[in-house]
Design a protein around this motif. Sequence first.
Motif, short mmCIF file in Angstrom:
data_model
loop_
_atom_site.label_atom_id
_atom_site.label_comp_id
_atom_site.label_asym_id
_atom_site.label_seq_id
_atom_site.Cartn_x
_atom_site.Cartn_y
_atom_site.Cartn_z
N ASP A 149 0.83 -1.21 0.00
CA ASP A 149 0.00 0.00 0.00
C ASP A 149 0.87 1.26 0.00
OD1 ASP A 149 -2.39 1.33 -0.07
OD2 ASP A 149 -2.73 1.28 2.10
N LEU A 150 1.89 1.27 -0.86
CA LEU A 150 2.86 2.36 -0.86
C LEU A 150 2.28 3.66 -1.40
CD1 LEU A 150 6.07 0.46 -2.06
CD2 LEU A 150 5.33 0.99 0.27
N MET A 151 1.21 3.55 -2.17
CA MET A 151 0.56 4.74 -2.70
C MET A 151 -0.91 4.70 -2.31
SD MET A 151 2.38 5.15 -6.40
CE MET A 151 4.13 5.53 -6.48
N LYS A 152 -1.37 5.75 -1.70
CA LYS A 152 -2.70 5.75 -1.10
C LYS A 152 -3.76 6.06 -2.17
CE LYS A 152 -0.73 5.01 2.83
NZ LYS A 152 -0.83 3.72 3.53
N PHE A 153 -4.13 5.06 -2.93
CA PHE A 153 -5.16 5.24 -3.94
C PHE A 153 -6.52 5.43 -3.26
CE2 PHE A 153 -1.86 2.93 -6.24
CZ PHE A 153 -1.74 3.74 -7.36
N SER A 154 -7.40 6.14 -3.95
CA SER A 154 -8.73 6.41 -3.41
C SER A 154 -9.59 5.15 -3.38
CB SER A 154 -9.42 7.49 -4.25
OG SER A 154 -8.60 8.63 -4.38
N GLU A 155 -9.47 4.33 -4.40
CA GLU A 155 -10.21 3.07 -4.49
C GLU A 155 -9.32 2.03 -5.16
OE1 GLU A 155 -14.16 3.53 -6.30
OE2 GLU A 155 -13.87 5.69 -6.12
N CYS A 156 -9.44 0.79 -4.74
CA CYS A 156 -8.72 -0.31 -5.36
C CYS A 156 -9.67 -1.49 -5.51
CB CYS A 156 -7.52 -0.74 -4.52
SG CYS A 156 -6.25 0.52 -4.33
N TYR A 157 -9.70 -2.07 -6.70
CA TYR A 157 -10.52 -3.25 -6.95
C TYR A 157 -9.65 -4.33 -7.55
CZ TYR A 157 -14.31 0.14 -6.43
OH TYR A 157 -15.14 1.12 -5.95
N PHE A 158 -9.92 -5.58 -7.18
CA PHE A 158 -9.11 -6.70 -7.63
C PHE A 158 -10.00 -7.78 -8.23
CE2 PHE A 158 -7.03 -4.62 -4.07
CZ PHE A 158 -5.79 -4.31 -4.63
N LEU A 159 -9.59 -8.28 -9.39
CA LEU A 159 -10.29 -9.36 -10.06
C LEU A 159 -9.32 -10.49 -10.34
CD1 LEU A 159 -12.40 -7.46 -12.77
CD2 LEU A 159 -13.16 -8.24 -10.53
N LYS A 160 -9.83 -11.73 -10.32
CA LYS A 160 -8.99 -12.85 -10.74
C LYS A 160 -9.76 -13.70 -11.74
CE LYS A 160 -9.98 -16.32 -7.16
NZ LYS A 160 -9.37 -17.22 -6.15
N ARG A 161 -9.01 -14.30 -12.65
CA ARG A 161 -9.61 -15.17 -13.65
C ARG A 161 -9.92 -16.53 -13.02
NH1 ARG A 161 -7.51 -16.02 -19.89
NH2 ARG A 161 -9.00 -17.64 -20.46
N THR A 162 -11.09 -17.07 -13.39
CA THR A 162 -11.53 -18.31 -12.74
C THR A 162 -11.75 -19.47 -13.70
OG1 THR A 162 -13.85 -17.60 -12.91
CG2 THR A 162 -12.67 -17.04 -10.88
N SER A 163 -11.60 -19.26 -15.02
CA SER A 163 -11.83 -20.38 -15.94
C SER A 163 -11.14 -20.14 -17.27
CB SER A 163 -13.33 -20.58 -16.19
OG SER A 163 -13.83 -19.60 -17.08
N ILE A 164 -10.94 -21.23 -18.02
CA ILE A 164 -10.35 -21.13 -19.35
C ILE A 164 -11.25 -20.34 -20.29
CG2 ILE A 164 -11.38 -23.26 -20.22
CD1 ILE A 164 -7.82 -21.91 -20.92
N LEU A 165 -12.54 -20.24 -19.95
CA LEU A 165 -13.49 -19.47 -20.76
C LEU A 165 -13.44 -17.98 -20.46
CD1 LEU A 165 -16.60 -21.83 -20.86
CD2 LEU A 165 -14.89 -21.45 -22.65
N ASN A 166 -12.44 -17.58 -19.69
CA ASN A 166 -12.16 -16.16 -19.44
C ASN A 166 -13.26 -15.47 -18.64
OD1 ASN A 166 -10.36 -14.06 -19.52
ND2 ASN A 166 -10.87 -13.40 -21.61
N ARG A 167 -13.66 -16.11 -17.54
CA ARG A 167 -14.57 -15.49 -16.60
C ARG A 167 -13.76 -14.95 -15.42
NH1 ARG A 167 -16.92 -16.38 -20.74
NH2 ARG A 167 -18.77 -17.71 -20.97
N TRP A 168 -14.24 -13.86 -14.85
CA TRP A 168 -13.51 -13.18 -13.79
C TRP A 168 -14.42 -12.90 -12.60
CZ3 TRP A 168 -8.31 -11.26 -14.31
CH2 TRP A 168 -7.73 -11.57 -15.55
N THR A 169 -13.82 -12.87 -11.40
CA THR A 169 -14.59 -12.59 -10.19
C THR A 169 -13.82 -11.64 -9.29
OG1 THR A 169 -15.80 -13.61 -8.35
CG2 THR A 169 -13.63 -14.52 -8.85
#
Length: 259
Positions: free
Chosen positions: A203-223
Amino acid sequence: MKVKEKTIRTYDYGYDTELKLIPRLWGIIRHRGFKWLIIGGFVYVVNIMSQYFLNKRFEVGGVQIKYVYNTADAANTERCVEIPFAKYFLTTHIKDDTKILEIGNVLGYYGVSIKRKIIDKYERNGEGIINSDIVDYDTAEKFDIIISISTIEHIGYDEPVKEQGKSRKALLKIMDLLNNGGWALISVPLGYNPEIDDIVYNDLMKFSECYFLKRTSILNRWTTTTRDDALKCKYWEKYPAANSVAFLIYNKKYGYLSP
């Protein structure tokens, strides 16, 4: 780190078509072999059909956004979430007189034609693009919106001369170029550039908002996922290209960066 909570709503960006299939698939053959060509082709066909018939969406901060699978690389990589979220971000903050800067010429390849200034050190195929290193870019001009899609992680890392700390300098430059009250959206893959991972993890830079997504399938779905979970993912480890991405949002009125 502040993550804004919002009620669930949906955003439809509309459809663009710019299919550059042959160059993209040839790049897969050269760099990853025929295995990923076959897999990528299958995923591309499935996702083109799902985009038009199944109305698939992903969620960021309580907003449900439609995937974009309209190009070969979007169908197989993190572009399927980066591009529609960038469009959503722009529609949320843009006004008639908004001055916009894009760092890295990305949006234009996906049909985004809003008026903006583009800085890209290496891009030679776009009219009006400023071929400058963002860290060295010298201007008194300020911007209301700055957007950068999967570009900052390359600065100082994938260049002919590597420079430790240059990605952070690029982030500081972005904040300096914003008008007071201006907004920046920086999307980066995690598990690619250790410097970017370190900035996010500590957290070296205090961004106002941070969102994180990860890929969950070979069909390119994200959560949506947590920061720690996203940082466990490695680039090209399980799925093509990024296996997790961070959307880093900065508002100059509320956020700040450490010197």
